[in-house]
Design an enzyme around this catalytic site. Structure first.
Site, PDB file in Angstrom:
ATOM      1  NE  ARG A   1      -3.754  -2.247   2.390  1.00 35.30           N
ATOM      2  CZ  ARG A   1      -4.644  -2.536   3.321  1.00 35.30           C
ATOM      3  NH1 ARG A   1      -4.794  -1.710   4.353  1.00 35.30           N
ATOM      4  NH2 ARG A   1      -5.383  -3.621   3.248  1.00 35.30           N
TER       5      ARG A   1
ATOM      6  NE  ARG B   1      -1.645   4.771   9.011  1.00 33.01           N
ATOM      7  CZ  ARG B   1      -2.925   4.378   9.069  1.00 33.01           C
ATOM      8  NH1 ARG B   1      -3.492   3.871   8.008  1.00 33.01           N
ATOM      9  NH2 ARG B   1      -3.617   4.502  10.188  1.00 33.01           N
TER      10      ARG B   1
ATOM     11  CD  GLU C   1      -8.465  -1.177  10.907  1.00 30.05           C
ATOM     12  OE1 GLU C   1      -8.486  -1.961   9.944  1.00 30.05           O
ATOM     13  OE2 GLU C   1      -8.458   0.061  10.791  1.00 30.05           O
TER      14      GLU C   1
ATOM     15  CB  SER D   1     -11.358  -3.823   8.675  1.00 27.97           C
ATOM     16  OG  SER D   1     -12.525  -3.099   8.365  1.00 27.97           O
TER      17      SER D   1
ATOM     18  NE  ARG E   1      -2.154  -1.797  11.378  1.00 27.28           N
ATOM     19  CZ  ARG E   1      -2.976  -0.775  11.235  1.00 27.28           C
ATOM     20  NH1 ARG E   1      -4.102  -0.725  11.939  1.00 27.28           N
ATOM     21  NH2 ARG E   1      -2.692   0.203  10.408  1.00 27.28           N
TER      22      ARG E   1
END
Length: 426
Positions: A261, A276, A348, A351, A391
């Protein structure tokens, strides 16, 4: 993609759904474009029919030596042939404008999704585990990791910001996490393991909603393909342009892949550590089912993600996202947020979204209901992280840290670590 028939029948409902997503009304514009396209198509079809009739009549007129009629008909056919390409162009333009507009609009939220413009409108609906108590000040993973083999400096020298090099025991722990997750989702939760392509074509990225809206968030190769930002893209497209028998549903797929990403919209956010990254590993789950199976499948998928956190002993909470905070393709989303002691807050880690038939319409993915030899319906698609490996590594480092800088290995991961029960600073 949206159902144009549903928009025609309930324009106010459609605009109300867009409003909940913070998007201005578009029903009137969509209906006008659709009416224009349909009118042009009807006119074009009429001209084609008349051309065929006139062409046939020319032969009949010549057979009876009626040259005047034949000449008039030939002139009519010539006029039709001259006009039709322009009309075809107008129809194509109207269709392209309609498709472009529909492709840019997000999915509509389910009725039970709470109102809200951003994360402040999300609602906590469940919580598991108690945050660990420390007799020292817990550190963030970016402070714990370097002594254990987490190397940001080498990564920056090789690739730039938002990358990490993992060495030694922490690299093995990262691998162990991914393998453990994959085993739980396949052996425990019935997902079929898939090793999918990491590069996809435009059509695949469009089908799951990454294109055209999120082009800037993707990395593109020199031959025009896209590096996957999530295995959802490859897994969901396994049913692209197919008609699936209802008896085969639901289909459940999972994959452990690298994800890439650009984080174009995350400038200045989470620049420190591994939260991130441009490149990270993730176990993705995808379910493909009938509309009637959809809600139950969503809850099942959330449970499958929660199982990982509970088996690793990581405290978390389940959040129902509000309409304004959901992803582009989702109609309902649960986020799982894991407790990070170093940051003193939940972040988070997964999801899980129900997309309804939104992606299936973009992919033209259908199923044939049992006993119906002719009719087909659009599938429902769902996706979720089960979980993000990096994560989860962060959460383990922070929740299992000790005062001397070592990190205990959760019991479920020790078989994957050859029996090693802790990482010790070098």
């Amino acid at each position: 993609m949206h159902d144009i028939r549903a928009i025609r029948e309930n324009p106010a409902t459609f605009d109300a759904g867009l409003a909940r997503r913070g998007v201005e009304p578009h029903a009137a514009e969509i209906i006008a474009l659709d009416e224009k396209r349909r009118a042009l198509a009807t006119e074009l079809q009429g001209m084609q029919t008349r051309r065929n009739e006139a062409s046939k009549a020319i032969g009949q007129a010549k057979a009876r030596k009626d040259e005047a009629t034949a000449t008039a008909l030939m002139a009519e056919v010539a006029t039709l042939k001259e006009r039709m390409p322009a009309l075809e162009g107008e129809e194509q333009q109207a269709g392209t404008a309609l498709d472009t507009l529909l492709a840019a609009l997000p999915n509509l939220p389910a009725d039970e999704v709470p109102e809200g413009a951003d994360e402040d409108g999300n609602v906590e609906v469940g919580r598991w585990g108690e945050p660990p108590a420390f007799d020292f000040e817990p550190k963030e993973h970016a402070d714990i990791g370097p002594a254990l083999g987490l190397d940001f400096e080498s990564a920056a020298a090789i690739a730039g910001a938002r990358f990490a090099v993992l060495k030694g025991g922490i690299a093995r722990l990262n691998r162990a996490i991914g393998q453990f997750m994959l085993d739980v989702q396949t052996l425990g939760n019935g997902y079929m393991e898939v090793a999918p392509p990491l590069l996809v074509r435009d059509e695949a990225a469009f089908g799951t909603g990454q294109l055209p809206k999120f082009r800037e968030d993707l990395f593109q190769t020199t031959d025009g393909r896209w590096l996957i930002s999530t295995a959802e893209i490859s897994l969901t497209n396994l049913v692209r342009e197919q008609i699936v028998d209802e008896a085969a549903l639901p289909l459940r797929y999972t994959a452990l892949t690298p994800c890439f990403r650009s984080e174009a919209g995350a400038a200045g956010r989470d620049t420190r550590g591994m939260i991130r990254q441009h490149q990270f590993d993730k176990v993705e789950m995808v379910a493909i089912c009938t509309p009637e199976q959809s809600e139950a499948e969503h809850e099942r998928m959330v449970d499958a993600a929660e199982m990982i956190l509970e088996q690793l002993g990581l405290p978390y909470r389940r959040m129902l996202l509000c309409a304004g905070d959901m992803g582009f393709t989702a109609r309902k989303t649960y986020d799982l947020e894991v407790w990070l002691p170093g940051q003193g807050r939940y972040r988070e880690i997964s999801s899980v979204s129900n997309c309804g038939d939104f992606q299936a319409r973009r992919m033209n993915a259908r199923y044939r209901p049992g006993g119906d030899a002719k009719g087909t319906r659009f599938l429902h698609t769902l996706n979720g992280s089960g979980l993000a490996v990096g994560r989860t590594l962060v959460a383990i480092l922070e929740n299992y840290q000790e005062a001397d800088g070592s990190v205990r290995i959760p019991e479920k991961l020790r078989p994957y670590m050859g029996g090693i029960d802790r990482l010790v600073p070098a």
